[in-house]
Design a protein around this motif. Sequence first.
Motif, PDB file in Angstrom:
ATOM      1  N   TYR A 163       0.825  -1.209   0.000  1.00 37.46           N
ATOM      2  CA  TYR A 163       0.000   0.000   0.000  1.00 37.46           C
ATOM      3  C   TYR A 163       0.865   1.267   0.000  1.00 37.46           C
ATOM      4  O   TYR A 163       0.371   2.359  -0.245  1.00 37.46           O
TER       5      TYR A 163
ATOM      6  N   ARG B 120       4.133   0.614 -10.505  1.00 36.48           N
ATOM      7  CA  ARG B 120       3.217   1.725 -10.762  1.00 36.48           C
ATOM      8  C   ARG B 120       3.857   2.833 -11.572  1.00 36.48           C
ATOM      9  O   ARG B 120       3.166   3.655 -12.139  1.00 36.48           O
TER      10      ARG B 120
ATOM     11  N   GLY C  80      -3.031  -1.340  -5.490  1.00 39.79           N
ATOM     12  CA  GLY C  80      -2.762  -1.506  -6.911  1.00 39.79           C
ATOM     13  C   GLY C  80      -3.956  -1.842  -7.783  1.00 39.79           C
ATOM     14  O   GLY C  80      -3.793  -2.209  -8.936  1.00 39.79           O
ATOM     15  N   THR C  81      -5.169  -1.709  -7.265  1.00 42.97           N
ATOM     16  CA  THR C  81      -6.319  -2.053  -8.096  1.00 42.97           C
ATOM     17  C   THR C  81      -6.800  -0.860  -8.921  1.00 42.97           C
ATOM     18  O   THR C  81      -7.666  -1.005  -9.772  1.00 42.97           O
ATOM     19  N   GLY C  82      -6.275   0.330  -8.645  1.00 41.36           N
ATOM     20  CA  GLY C  82      -6.586   1.454  -9.528  1.00 41.36           C
ATOM     21  C   GLY C  82      -7.421   2.578  -8.937  1.00 41.36           C
ATOM     22  O   GLY C  82      -8.000   3.362  -9.685  1.00 41.36           O
ATOM     23  N   LYS C  83      -7.471   2.695  -7.629  1.00 44.73           N
ATOM     24  CA  LYS C  83      -8.238   3.779  -7.004  1.00 44.73           C
ATOM     25  C   LYS C  83      -7.689   5.150  -7.387  1.00 44.73           C
ATOM     26  O   LYS C  83      -8.415   6.038  -7.815  1.00 44.73           O
ATOM     27  N   THR C  84      -6.372   5.271  -7.213  1.00 44.42           N
ATOM     28  CA  THR C  84      -5.751   6.570  -7.460  1.00 44.42           C
ATOM     29  C   THR C  84      -5.879   6.968  -8.927  1.00 44.42           C
ATOM     30  O   THR C  84      -6.211   8.111  -9.233  1.00 44.42           O
ATOM     31  N   VAL C  85      -5.652   6.007  -9.817  1.00 47.17           N
ATOM     32  CA  VAL C  85      -5.731   6.338 -11.244  1.00 47.17           C
ATOM     33  C   VAL C  85      -7.157   6.780 -11.591  1.00 47.17           C
ATOM     34  O   VAL C  85      -7.359   7.760 -12.303  1.00 47.17           O
TER      35      VAL C  85
ATOM     36  N   GLU D  21      -1.153   9.336   1.355  1.00 54.21           N
ATOM     37  CA  GLU D  21      -0.676   8.447   0.298  1.00 54.21           C
ATOM     38  C   GLU D  21       0.742   8.841  -0.136  1.00 54.21           C
ATOM     39  O   GLU D  21       1.448   9.505   0.598  1.00 54.21           O
ATOM     40  N   ARG D  22       1.155   8.447  -1.341  1.00 51.67           N
ATOM     41  CA  ARG D  22       2.564   8.533  -1.726  1.00 51.67           C
ATOM     42  C   ARG D  22       3.006   9.921  -2.203  1.00 51.67           C
ATOM     43  O   ARG D  22       2.271  10.595  -2.916  1.00 51.67           O
TER      44      ARG D  22
ATOM     45  N   PHE E 157      -8.414  -2.463 -16.877  1.00 50.29           N
ATOM     46  CA  PHE E 157      -8.696  -1.234 -16.136  1.00 50.29           C
ATOM     47  C   PHE E 157      -9.775  -0.423 -16.842  1.00 50.29           C
ATOM     48  O   PHE E 157      -9.850  -0.460 -18.062  1.00 50.29           O
TER      49      PHE E 157
ATOM     50  N   ALA F 179      -6.567   4.723 -19.113  1.00 53.38           N
ATOM     51  CA  ALA F 179      -6.527   6.096 -18.595  1.00 53.38           C
ATOM     52  C   ALA F 179      -5.365   6.885 -19.178  1.00 53.38           C
ATOM     53  O   ALA F 179      -5.334   8.107 -19.063  1.00 53.38           O
TER      54      ALA F 179
HETATM   55  N1  ATP Z   1      -7.643   3.140 -15.779  1.00 60.60           N
HETATM   56  C1  ATP Z   1      -6.391   2.665 -15.872  1.00 60.60           C
HETATM   57  N2  ATP Z   1      -5.765   2.620 -17.063  1.00 60.60           N
HETATM   58  C2  ATP Z   1      -4.518   2.144 -17.173  1.00 60.60           C
HETATM   59  N3  ATP Z   1      -3.798   1.693 -16.145  1.00 60.60           N
HETATM   60  C3  ATP Z   1      -4.349   1.711 -14.927  1.00 60.60           C
HETATM   61  C4  ATP Z   1      -5.669   2.198 -14.723  1.00 60.60           C
HETATM   62  N4  ATP Z   1      -5.962   2.073 -13.422  1.00 60.60           N
HETATM   63  C5  ATP Z   1      -4.881   1.547 -12.832  1.00 60.60           C
HETATM   64  N5  ATP Z   1      -3.898   1.329 -13.722  1.00 60.60           N
HETATM   65  C6  ATP Z   1      -2.581   0.719 -13.433  1.00 60.60           C
HETATM   66  O1  ATP Z   1      -2.608   0.153 -12.134  1.00 60.60           O
HETATM   67  C7  ATP Z   1      -1.633   0.731 -11.297  1.00 60.60           C
HETATM   68  C8  ATP Z   1      -2.142   0.873  -9.893  1.00 60.60           C
HETATM   69  O2  ATP Z   1      -3.205   1.776  -9.841  1.00 60.60           O
HETATM   70  P1  ATP Z   1      -3.405   2.768  -8.612  1.00 60.60           P
HETATM   71  O3  ATP Z   1      -2.131   3.374  -8.204  1.00 60.60           O
HETATM   72  O4  ATP Z   1      -4.518   3.678  -8.982  1.00 60.60           O
HETATM   73  O5  ATP Z   1      -3.881   1.755  -7.490  1.00 60.60           O
HETATM   74  P2  ATP Z   1      -4.486   2.079  -6.055  1.00 60.60           P
HETATM   75  O6  ATP Z   1      -5.755   1.330  -5.956  1.00 60.60           O
HETATM   76  O7  ATP Z   1      -4.553   3.537  -5.843  1.00 60.60           O
HETATM   77  O8  ATP Z   1      -3.424   1.413  -5.099  1.00 60.60           O
HETATM   78  P3  ATP Z   1      -3.012   1.853  -3.602  1.00 60.60           P
HETATM   79  O9  ATP Z   1      -4.155   1.577  -2.730  1.00 60.60           O
HETATM   80  O10 ATP Z   1      -1.856   0.990  -3.269  1.00 60.60           O
HETATM   81  O11 ATP Z   1      -2.676   3.300  -3.665  1.00 60.60           O
HETATM   82  C9  ATP Z   1      -1.291   2.044 -11.966  1.00 60.60           C
HETATM   83  O12 ATP Z   1       0.008   2.430 -11.667  1.00 60.60           O
HETATM   84  C10 ATP Z   1      -1.477   1.733 -13.435  1.00 60.60           C
HETATM   85  O13 ATP Z   1      -0.336   1.114 -13.933  1.00 60.60           O
END
Ligand code: ATP
Lengths: 469, 595
Positions: free
Chosen positions: A327, A356, B238-243, B264-265, B428, B507
Amino acid sequence: MSSIANAGLKFFTVKEITGPLLLCESVTGVSYGEVVRVLTPTGDEQNGQVIDTSDKVTVIQVFEGTSGLNVDATAVRFTGETIKLPVSMDMLGRMFTGSGKPADGGPDIIPEDYLDVHAATINPYSRAHPSKFIQTGVSVIDGLNTLLLGQKLPLLSGTGLPHKLLASQIVRQAKVVGEEEGFTIVFAAMGITGDEVKFFRDDFLKMGAMSRVVMFVNLAEDPAIERILTPRLALTTAEYLAFEQNLNVLVILVDMTNYCEALREISAALREIPGRRGYPGYMYTDLATIYERAGIIRGQKGSVTQMPILTMPDDDVTHPIADLTSYITEGQIILDRGMAKRGIYPPINPLPCLSRLMDKGIGPNKTRGDHKQLSDQLYYAYSEGKIVQGTAMVSGEKALTNTDKLYLKFLERFEKEFISQSFDENRDIEETLNIGWSLLSILPETELTRIDPAIIKEYHPHYKQLSSG
Amino acid sequence: MSETTVGTVSRIAGSFVTAKHMTGSRMFELAKVGEAGIIGEIIRLEGDVAVIQAYEETEGLKLGEKVFGTGKPLSVELGPGLIGQIFDGVQRPLTVISDTFGPLIQRGVEAPALDRKKKWYFQPKMKKGIKAIGGDLLGIVQETPLVKHGIIVPPNVGGVVEDICSEGDYTIADPIAEIRTAEGVKRLFLMHTWPVRRPRPYKAMLPLTMPLLSGQRIIDSFFPVAKGGIAAITGGFGTGKTVVLQTLAIWIDADIVIYIGCGERGNEMADVLERFSKLKITRLDQPLMSRTIFVANVSNMPIVAREASIYTGITLAEYYRDMGYNVAVMADSTSRWAEALREISGRLEEMPGEEGYPAYLASRLAEFYARAGHVQSIGSEEREGSITVLAAISPPGGDFSEPVTTNTLRLAKVFWALDFALAHRRHFPAINWFMSYSEYLHMLEPWFTNVERDWQKLSEEARTLLKEEEELREIVALIGAEILGDKQRSIFEAAKMLKEYFLLQNAFHPVDSYCPIDKTYRMLRTLLKFYKKTKTAIDSGVSLTKILSLSVREELSRLKTIPSKEFNEANLELNREMDEQFEKLISEASGSEST
Ligand SMILES: Nc1ncnc2c1ncn2[C@@H]1O[C@H](COP(=O)(O)OP(=O)(O)OP(=O)(O)O)[C@@H](O)[C@H]1O
Ligand SMILES: [Mg+2]
């Protein structure tokens, strides 16, 4: 409560010892985080730090542990200082204990500076986003989970899996393409065995890289509480080398699981309410104060890249140590026991792995224009292959369509030719990507929906043969 | 600041400082601790003993040092100059701090949130002698090309306007009006302050009727959020919340975007700051930063400021809502906020509830989310504004049964459930189409139906198809694919096309990252038409293999990367080709039958 101006000279008695903590009477002027010298019954001096102080009692965490101490014959002296690490370029090539004393028989270093081991946070606005590709020579990393300069990318492993081998391969092969100078390595061992440390040290020696390495070593038999300090000393050193000496520093922290156990031990001694599975509720924040110490500062030359290594209890990625680490870090490389058992090295199942920052460091002028889409397609194909494999296992080959069978073939060859490589095989990025294409050509072209037609035309072996033949 | 009470430090444990002799202090008052002047907030009072949570590191602070009460609660500065800024959790301007003090945030650095020297061109809209109430417009400042900043009478002030300045340049420190209130004459400025923990008032809550369009196909077509609504995006690391949140911050059709990076980071913040400073809002041709404010309290900044950051963010949002804007607030991640709350509660030795979180977690969440909504703003004039909250949740181990997720889902009406399995195969956004939901679908139906008559029907058809595929997959796993006829196989193929060609959205692709609503609709319609035609063709004896090798199929896969300007024409053409190609197949099939 005593009150004296020059507490630094006076010794105070200890009221209670609990776990790794000393409790003593309070003194006006004691400061939070202050370094404390602990005079042991045998006359030795040990180091501690104030972690709670009130009118009634001051709590000291003793880095060397409390075994051998007793209430009657132990005394403490307050130094009025917070923890600082003496640093200099002479640290290169040296080995220190987990609390920063020379451990190689060499002399103390002559400090150029004293740095606070709890560094101030880098202003997010002052950070430069990582964008340079580090070629590790390992296909499954470079091709699918690219590491960038200034990234923090952990290896999540399990006991008995070859993370040491992989880490040393990465250290040996890692280079920033287009840059002459290699990495400077800061290596911190926490609670690992002497053999393991020797493995790394021999490797550094073999590489002839020892003059670019600084080691901090806390062994399994060394005091556990010292492990709270070790990674912070390593990172303080790394920041000095990166941001004051302009070097590209790669920090290896192994094993973060032992660090977390030490954290848990202190929390238990303080009788804090535990969070998930007995680990302190603030473990996320605490780990962040370690892992966030990586990156690049705008307008400065050096960088800190981090590769923490941890062994997951029961190979469980949802265990708090692995979970919280992932995380915080910018991705994760996970070692897979099933693959290791099948003799695959490096045993990395790419599906749960992630870098990432990858997208920022690949593409034209960095790696190659097809890199991203190729990687996406390989991911899709591999996971499709896995699904087909699952179906085949349950209902046999008869359940498979023709395309399914091709995916199965892809899966097998992908593991054999792309993921697998030997411990000393250093593949450049071209080679990695080309292997990827040759494997994709197993599948019908209509399956390659994640790649633009123009890129297919440019890189697909089918068209290459046509144009060359 | 008028420094009132003087106490002394009697305990220091991490960022928690206890001070005695604090008679006269109030809860949530700000205090300055020690020589270093560490700022903190009083979070407990017992007799004359106060517990203060410090916004900065306490290392080096000594027992016996002095503590000053400031008499004021944690407040933010509200006025022109907020937009485009990057603040920390207690509204310190990180840009100014970086420029003045260097790349590290050292303890004790201070800088006012708003620039005291910058002049703003003020156009008065109020007249002398008028009786004004909180929310009434005093005048306008063009804050950015996109934001007309309404300078309003602060909510708690009212009376006859005795003086208002003329059109011209003023700093936020120059008085621009005087109002005779019950307590005497009060000077007003371009700026006022507001305590972050107190919601700003509004006249009335209004029903939600408009979608907040995101440009993300799966969101807009399956799980839309309403202007003034609440959405939770939940998923493991890493499931993509931030993106998703960052992508929405770029494309969402809100007037103002407030992006809170909560625990966060650092690199992620650096990335988003860098990207946003270069991007434009294409439909308006204006820099993205001209509608965006960042609140960045990264994971290794003090947790107490992290706890405050979401209140700082939502107060900024309320201020722009009061001017009549539609504001979107992204909070990444509320789990880190809840953890800060847990840590604070633990230090206070309160009775822990579920998983160590304090028993009041649920009520704190409810109080926070109550600040979202579509409202009639205060003031004599009729004005409507909204705050939509889009919150990330990071459940430990990716397990949705934990307290932050469950408590949030009682409040949020939209749930975007992110799925490890999808993320692992790089599908994604990894929004799971079975687990996710939007309770706004019903309320928004009139809006969508207005745009496209059969909107609802298409969306349902698509989701039914996915369901059918899932069921069929279970059957196949049991008895094998051999028994499947072409009709059933076509369900697999159609579902795969729907996922790959429609739901999957990159994205980072220059075209695909944003899909306008009409393109979303047309893509869906074209894809479903292909499926319908497939079924009809199979009924007329055409083999599935033949259908799958039609050239239109390949073209369908490229639909999403066609720029919106060229899309309509390309889509029409594709539909035409599709008709032709299917007709040809069917006539061939019936031809071969008759011979
Ligand atoms: N819509 C998207 N299109 C393309 N790549 C994506 C997309 N969403 C996520 N990714 C890929 O997945 C990676 C992880 O996504 P993200 O950083 O949003 O996860 P997270 O859920 O915020 O994780 P954490 O909880 O650890 O912060 C991104 O670095 C990217 O490579
Ligand atoms: Mg995130």
